[in-house]
Write a protein that holds these residues in place. Structure first.
Motif, PDB file in Angstrom:
ATOM      1  N   TRP A 188      42.662  43.435  28.225  1.00 33.27           N
ATOM      2  CA  TRP A 188      43.354  43.852  29.350  1.00 33.27           C
ATOM      3  C   TRP A 188      42.545  42.925  30.436  1.00 33.27           C
ATOM      4  O   TRP A 188      43.556  42.518  31.402  1.00 33.27           O
ATOM      5  CB  TRP A 188      42.998  45.572  29.734  1.00 33.27           C
ATOM      6  CG  TRP A 188      43.217  45.862  31.119  1.00 33.27           C
ATOM      7  CD1 TRP A 188      42.505  46.396  32.039  1.00 33.27           C
ATOM      8  CD2 TRP A 188      44.678  46.150  31.570  1.00 33.27           C
ATOM      9  NE1 TRP A 188      43.142  46.871  32.895  1.00 33.27           N
ATOM     10  CE2 TRP A 188      44.574  46.897  32.751  1.00 33.27           C
ATOM     11  CE3 TRP A 188      46.096  46.205  31.019  1.00 33.27           C
ATOM     12  CZ2 TRP A 188      45.632  47.261  33.559  1.00 33.27           C
ATOM     13  CZ3 TRP A 188      47.010  46.524  31.732  1.00 33.27           C
ATOM     14  CH2 TRP A 188      46.858  47.153  33.174  1.00 33.27           C
ATOM     15  N   VAL A 189      41.155  43.136  30.648  1.00 31.98           N
ATOM     16  CA  VAL A 189      40.634  42.240  31.866  1.00 31.98           C
ATOM     17  C   VAL A 189      41.181  40.799  31.466  1.00 31.98           C
ATOM     18  O   VAL A 189      41.613  39.908  32.337  1.00 31.98           O
ATOM     19  CB  VAL A 189      39.129  42.363  31.515  1.00 31.98           C
ATOM     20  CG1 VAL A 189      38.607  41.212  32.643  1.00 31.98           C
ATOM     21  CG2 VAL A 189      38.802  43.543  31.928  1.00 31.98           C
TER      22      VAL A 189
ATOM     23  N   TRP B 195      44.755  40.089  32.585  1.00 32.01           N
ATOM     24  CA  TRP B 195      45.128  40.095  33.863  1.00 32.01           C
ATOM     25  C   TRP B 195      44.484  38.819  34.504  1.00 32.01           C
ATOM     26  O   TRP B 195      45.151  38.459  35.460  1.00 32.01           O
ATOM     27  CB  TRP B 195      44.271  41.414  34.574  1.00 32.01           C
ATOM     28  CG  TRP B 195      45.222  42.375  34.803  1.00 32.01           C
ATOM     29  CD1 TRP B 195      45.531  43.774  34.213  1.00 32.01           C
ATOM     30  CD2 TRP B 195      46.279  42.403  35.782  1.00 32.01           C
ATOM     31  NE1 TRP B 195      46.597  44.151  34.673  1.00 32.01           N
ATOM     32  CE2 TRP B 195      46.912  43.531  35.608  1.00 32.01           C
ATOM     33  CE3 TRP B 195      46.761  41.563  36.556  1.00 32.01           C
ATOM     34  CZ2 TRP B 195      48.192  44.021  36.218  1.00 32.01           C
ATOM     35  CZ3 TRP B 195      48.000  41.896  37.472  1.00 32.01           C
ATOM     36  CH2 TRP B 195      48.694  43.032  37.158  1.00 32.01           C
ATOM     37  N   ARG B 196      43.435  38.220  34.136  1.00 31.16           N
ATOM     38  CA  ARG B 196      43.006  37.008  34.444  1.00 31.16           C
ATOM     39  C   ARG B 196      44.023  35.967  34.280  1.00 31.16           C
ATOM     40  O   ARG B 196      44.275  34.993  35.202  1.00 31.16           O
ATOM     41  CB  ARG B 196      41.628  36.665  33.750  1.00 31.16           C
ATOM     42  CG  ARG B 196      40.286  36.579  34.648  1.00 31.16           C
ATOM     43  CD  ARG B 196      39.130  36.715  33.884  1.00 31.16           C
ATOM     44  NE  ARG B 196      38.825  35.599  32.855  1.00 31.16           N
ATOM     45  CZ  ARG B 196      37.967  34.703  32.896  1.00 31.16           C
ATOM     46  NH1 ARG B 196      37.006  34.721  33.910  1.00 31.16           N
ATOM     47  NH2 ARG B 196      37.834  33.898  31.851  1.00 31.16           N
TER      48      ARG B 196
ATOM     49  N   TRP C 268      47.212  36.250  33.911  1.00 27.32           N
ATOM     50  CA  TRP C 268      48.399  36.625  34.882  1.00 27.32           C
ATOM     51  C   TRP C 268      48.053  35.954  36.536  1.00 27.32           C
ATOM     52  O   TRP C 268      48.641  35.444  37.183  1.00 27.32           O
ATOM     53  CB  TRP C 268      48.715  38.174  34.724  1.00 27.32           C
ATOM     54  CG  TRP C 268      49.469  38.389  33.647  1.00 27.32           C
ATOM     55  CD1 TRP C 268      50.267  37.430  32.924  1.00 27.32           C
ATOM     56  CD2 TRP C 268      49.524  39.769  33.021  1.00 27.32           C
ATOM     57  NE1 TRP C 268      50.964  38.336  31.694  1.00 27.32           N
ATOM     58  CE2 TRP C 268      50.534  39.801  31.901  1.00 27.32           C
ATOM     59  CE3 TRP C 268      49.198  40.883  33.252  1.00 27.32           C
ATOM     60  CZ2 TRP C 268      50.820  40.682  31.359  1.00 27.32           C
ATOM     61  CZ3 TRP C 268      49.533  42.115  32.745  1.00 27.32           C
ATOM     62  CH2 TRP C 268      50.070  41.914  31.357  1.00 27.32           C
TER      63      TRP C 268
ATOM     64  N   PHE D 149      41.342  45.798  36.279  1.00 31.50           N
ATOM     65  CA  PHE D 149      42.145  44.941  36.936  1.00 31.50           C
ATOM     66  C   PHE D 149      41.277  44.093  38.129  1.00 31.50           C
ATOM     67  O   PHE D 149      41.374  43.108  38.559  1.00 31.50           O
ATOM     68  CB  PHE D 149      43.427  45.486  37.782  1.00 31.50           C
ATOM     69  CG  PHE D 149      44.106  44.940  38.758  1.00 31.50           C
ATOM     70  CD1 PHE D 149      44.729  43.804  38.473  1.00 31.50           C
ATOM     71  CD2 PHE D 149      43.713  45.515  39.900  1.00 31.50           C
ATOM     72  CE1 PHE D 149      45.372  43.274  39.531  1.00 31.50           C
ATOM     73  CE2 PHE D 149      44.547  44.795  40.953  1.00 31.50           C
ATOM     74  CZ  PHE D 149      45.242  43.593  40.906  1.00 31.50           C
TER      75      PHE D 149
ATOM     76  N   LEU E 188      40.397  40.396  39.310  1.00 31.56           N
ATOM     77  CA  LEU E 188      40.698  40.069  40.482  1.00 31.56           C
ATOM     78  C   LEU E 188      39.483  39.300  41.231  1.00 31.56           C
ATOM     79  O   LEU E 188      39.768  38.078  41.472  1.00 31.56           O
ATOM     80  CB  LEU E 188      40.916  41.038  41.341  1.00 31.56           C
ATOM     81  CG  LEU E 188      41.803  40.708  42.610  1.00 31.56           C
ATOM     82  CD1 LEU E 188      43.153  40.044  42.617  1.00 31.56           C
ATOM     83  CD2 LEU E 188      42.005  41.712  43.747  1.00 31.56           C
TER      84      LEU E 188
END
Lengths: 315, 668
Positions: free
Chosen positions: A26-27, A30-31, A33, A275, A279
């Motif tokens: 997941w991390v 997101w990275r 994206w 997330f 970020l």
């Protein structure tokens, strides 16, 4: 030991083992994206583990038995760490085995074994990585302890379940001592989990890598175990942070049915946390290795200030 | 069956040691007899001492008067719980070291083996006597015997000038300390002229004189223990001695100073002031931080361990300080907890430091090297030593579930739970100091990873290391005994606390035993399970279970295929063992961070150097800022006095004449 306690213990353990790679995925997703890449997908860590487990293990000629035993010990340590952190419920039979101090000791055991294993082969990268890992560790460990001490002083206990229970029952407000401790904890978790301002999990650049230098000689099932253990560590750290600073939704001994609601609560908190981690990683740049002690020393100072604020003002 | 009082048993043990030593003198050069018969016998006697001490812990104090010494000044002896506990430590650690020593000493190293045997056993006997003594006279005689016998042991290899220097430095500091202890006893007897400890206990000194006695004791025992800034002899003398002696000195002899500190401040002095504790705490933590920072930057393995001993002594003194603070405010439960942490660490440090020192002895014998930069990869050639030393290393780093962690855990608990101290400043500072203890413990881990990683892991940095041989069977037994002690103490801390309980009940009227009995033997919880609990057995079982399960599952579901290949060389095919991180390199980050603490002398090569050399010497500020000025001052005074000495009879006659005149003037 009650039946519900046993149930919540097993549930927490299984959840940690299964969800930990997902959190890493997941991390990473997101990275990707956030950096305008499409990303490998959420399930990539599982595919990776499966692939590595299937491969044969290539061992350096000079590797001693210590090198082969270390991945299992590290994996065992991280599993136990996930078992004693009250992530779903404070009704954990195993939590008497270790309090906050012993939990930090558990992470230290894993770190020492990983560093020693890296030195075992005798390549320059291994010992370089070991040196850096111990450098990060000797500053991060007292900082983490100081964060946990702040919580312990508030709860008047070092038992993790008692800490979480007493923090969950406090009035909802921003407590200055916990705010300092929270910032310190964020710093420490970045350092301990080899995340961007301190280390980059995606690089193999000689001059900067820490964690990757340590595990350079591992392959096959040993590497899989270490990667899984690293995911478990990230999961455990996230869960400690969530349990201390956002202790809502964690079931208690008197209310075993709350366990049903605890799982979605935990998953959504982890999703938000993951997330935010991605970020921050995207927004910050990797530090030079010589700046890391300053970064961690400031974490240590912040944690100590948190303790002082609590002792001085009682908040 | 003959009923033997423990004190008689302990006296018999001391007599046995002395006679073993005398046997050694008669078999001065019969190496096989000394090493195969006398040393193992001494080890068995150590075990007997431990058993008698264990028995004595559960009995009321016993006294004895030995008709030795000067007329009208016999030796008073007393075996109470505190003495029994330290005898247990001496016996327990001594047994392992003695059996190790039986295999260790080699022929033709300096002092003849028989003489070494005498000095060694006199050293053991004098340590037991120090703990047993119940008057200042017996104490000082035993204390001096201990200092002298260990001096001769340190200088066993007296042909090496550095070892002689180290020995003389040790002798000097030991005697400066002994003077302070003597003065302390002088203050404690309060002008009654009776130097028995019983009399000292009966005196009630004014706070001023009590403080004077306490400060003298701190100086005197601190000099023996290596408290900053009286530590300079320790990193010189401990490495200089043969390894079993280093083990005894670091592991056991330093504890007699801790014993003295506890004896004076909790038994002989009737009152305690809070600032004594604060002073002990500050000095202890400063010593610990100093010791551990220096340990991480050493490149000689025995010096590294000696500095690590300084760190541990600092933590012990800090724990005594906390106990004093709590006791001064009448908080006996917390005081008992602090003292328990201290005594636990005394035993734990005795075991793991002895183990580490005898391990370095094995490495030294097998390779002839003490320099970390010339070692490496020994786990392949000396697996027994490596795996047993690993236990000591993990215990010394304070990692669960071994003994070092249990004592550290107790100590951190003491630091954290100080609510209700009537002193607001202390109330605030002490929990914050827990963070400092955490930092020290983490640095200790760094030093130990460096020690183990550089010596035993990696590739051998010299070709000759490949011929290193493993430990012999006597050495293995000795090391196994010490390692087993670390493991047992770590896994079953509650059982050991029951023993320490006798001491704290005796000294403070409070023990943790009641609470321990309530929560059961499996769980260590000094207050209550809700407040803090640690169960080493569950902990160890958990990690072991998960690890073994992972191993079996991976084998069952996937496979166990494995292939050996050369290590990955990053495309640079010419990797040698010299490219590994050196000990200096491993300590470099610490050197950089703690630069103000260290005195660094760097010799950097310039671009024009034909043979570039990089050299860093880490020095100790206290040596240059404190000791050398004092030494220069003494030298200066001596030169001034030396002017009187002209070497001509007529001038000396003139001095006599002038003195006579002066005397006549005085008695006029």
């Amino acid at each position: 030991m009650t039946l519900s306690g046993l149930l919540s213990q097993c549930l927490a353990l299984v959840l940690a083992l299964v969800l930990a790679p997902l959190l890493t995925g997941w991390v990473n997703q997101w990275r990707a994206w956030l950096q305008n890449r499409s990303g490998p997908g959420l399930l990539q860590p599982y595919r990776m583990l499966h692939k590595l487990f299937n491969k044969e293990s290539v061992l350096a000629e000079s590797a001693s038995p210590f090198f082969r035993a270390a991945p299992y010990i590290i994996f065992g340590c991280m599993t136990l760490a996930c078992a004693i952190i009250p992530m779903l419920s404070t009704d954990l039979p195993l939590s008497i085995a270790a309090d906050a101090i012993a939990l930090v000791g558990l992470f230290a055991v894993a770190r020492v074994f990983l560093s020693l294993a890296a030195m075992d082969i005798g390549t320059s990268f291994g010992s370089l990585g070991a040196r850096r890992e111990m450098l990060v560790g000797f500053l991060a460990e007292p900082a983490l302890l100081a964060v946990l001490f702040t919580a312990s002083l508030i709860a008047n206990s070092t038992a993790l379940t008692t800490i979480v229970t007493s923090l969950a029952h406090r009035e909802f407000a921003i407590y200055p001592s916990l705010a300092f401790a929270g910032i310190a904890f964020t710093f420490v978790s970045f350092a301990e989990n080899a995340r961007v301002p301190v280390d980059n999990p995606a690089t193999h650049l000689e001059l900067t890598m820490i964690h990757e230098a340590l595990i350079l000689e591992y392959s096959g099932r040993h590497l899989a175990l270490i990667e899984w253990a690293a995911s478990l560590k990230l999961f455990a750290y996230s869960c400690i942070g969530l349990a201390i600073f956002f202790p809502w939704g964690i079931a208690e001994a008197e209310a075993p049915l709350a366990l049903i609601f605890a799982i979605p609560a935990l998953v959504s908190k982890l999703a938000i946390g993951g997330f935010l981690l991605a970020l921050i990683e995207t927004l910050s740049a990797k530090m030079r290795i010589f700046r890391v002690p300053e970064f961690l020393a400031s974490a240590f100072m912040l944690a100590v200030i948190g303790m002082l604020v609590h002792l001085l003002l009682g908040v | 069956m003959l009923s033997l009082l423990p004190i008689d048993g302990v006296l018999a043990v001391i007599a046995a040691w002395l006679s073993i030593g005398i046997c050694g003198v008669f078999a001065l050069r019969r190496f096989a007899f000394v090493s195969r018969v006398l040393f193992p016998a001494g080890g068995l006697v150590c075990l007997a001492l431990a058993l008698f001490a264990l028995q004595a812990l559960f009995q009321s104090p016993q006294v004895a008067v030995l008709p030795l010494g000067l007329p009208g000044l016999p030796f008073h002896l007393r075996l109470d719980a505190l003495a029994a506990f330290f005898l247990l430590v001496i016996g327990g650690a001594g047994a392992g070291v003695s059996i190790f020593a039986a295999g260790y000493f080699r022929q033709g190293e300096g002092t003849p083996p028989g003489l070494l045997c005498l000095e060694y056993h006199v050293f053991l006997a004098s340590m037991a006597m120090v703990v047993l003594a119940d008057d200042a006279y017996a104490f000082m005689v035993a204390w001096e015997t201990m200092a002298l016998s260990s001096f001769f042991l340190v200088t066993a290899n007296h042909k090496v000038p550095e070892i002689r220097d180290a020995g003389f430095l040790y002798l000097l500091v030991a005697h400066v300390g002994a003077i302070a202890i003597l003065l302390c006893f002088g203050v404690l007897q309060a002008n009654t002229g009776d130097y028995t400890f019983a009399n000292m206990r009966a005196q009630s000194l004014t706070p001023f004189w009590a403080s004077a006695a306490f400060l003298l004791a701190l100086f005197g025992f601190g000099a023996k223990a290596g408290i900053f800034p009286l530590h300079v002899w320790l990193p010189e003398a401990h490495p200089a001695a043969p390894s079993p002696v280093s083990a005894l000195m670091s592991g056991v002899m330093l504890k007699t100073a801790v014993y003295g500190m506890v004896r004076v401040s909790f038994d002989l002095l009737h009152l305690q002031l809070w600032w004594w504790g604060a002073l002990l705490l500050a000095v202890g933590l400063a010593t610990a931080l100093f010791g551990v920072v220096f340990a991480t930057v050493q490149s000689d393995m025995k010096r590294l361990l000696a500095y690590s001993s300084i760190e541990n002594i600092g933590l012990l003194f800090a724990a005594i300080g906390l106990a004093v603070i709590f006791n001064a405010y009448g908080m006996r439960a917390l005081s008992a907890l602090a003292l328990t942490a201290c005594l636990f660490h005394v035993a734990s440090h005795a075991l793991f430091k002895s183990l580490l020192f005898v391990g370095t002895g094995m490495v030294l014998h097998a390779t002839g090297q003490r320099n970390l930069g010339r070692l490496g990869g020994l786990v392949r050639f000396m697996p027994w030593v490596a795996w047993l030393v690993l236990i000591g290393v993990l215990a010394s780093s304070g990692l669960p579930p071994l003994s070092g962690f249990a004592s550290e855990w107790l100590l951190l608990q003491t630091f954290l739970f100080t609510p209700g101290l009537p002193h607001p400043f202390l109330n605030m500072v002490i929990p914050v100091l827990a963070a400092a203890v955490a930092l020290i413990a983490a640095l200790a881990g760094y030093a130990m990873v460096k020690f183990f990683g550089v010596v035993f892991l990696g590739q051998p940095r010299e070709e000759t290391l490949r011929e290193a041989h493993d430990a012999g069977w006597l050495e293995r037994i000795g090391m196994l005994w010490l390692a087993a002690g670390c493991v047992v103490l770590g896994l079953l801390p509650t059982q050991f606390i029951v023993l320490i309980d006798r001491v704290t009940i005796d000294l403070l009227g409070w023990g943790l035993g009641r609470q321990v009995a309530q929560t059961g033997w499996l769980i260590l919880a000094p207050f209550s399970v809700e407040r803090a609990s640690f169960s080493p057995l569950l902990f160890f079982g958990g990690v072991l279970f998960c690890s073994v399960l992972a191993f079996l599952l991976v084998r069952a579901i996937y496979h166990g295929h494995m292939r050996r290949a050369p290590p990955w060389d990053c495309g640079f095919a010419w990797q040698t063992a010299r490219m590994q991180d050196t000990a200096e390199g491993f300590g470099q980050p610490i050197r950089q961070i703690f630069e103000p603490l260290l005195r660094l002398e760097r010799h950097l090569p310039t671009a024009a150097d034909r043979e570039p050399r990089y050299r860093v010497v880490v020095g100790d500020h206290s040596w240059f800022r404190l000791y050398l000025p004092i030494a220069h001052g003494v030298e200066f005074l001596a030169r001034q006095v030396g002017r009187l000495q002209r070497g001509r009879i007529s001038i000396y006659l003139l001095y006599s004449f002038l003195t006579l005149l002066f005397m006549l003037f005085l008695v006029r």
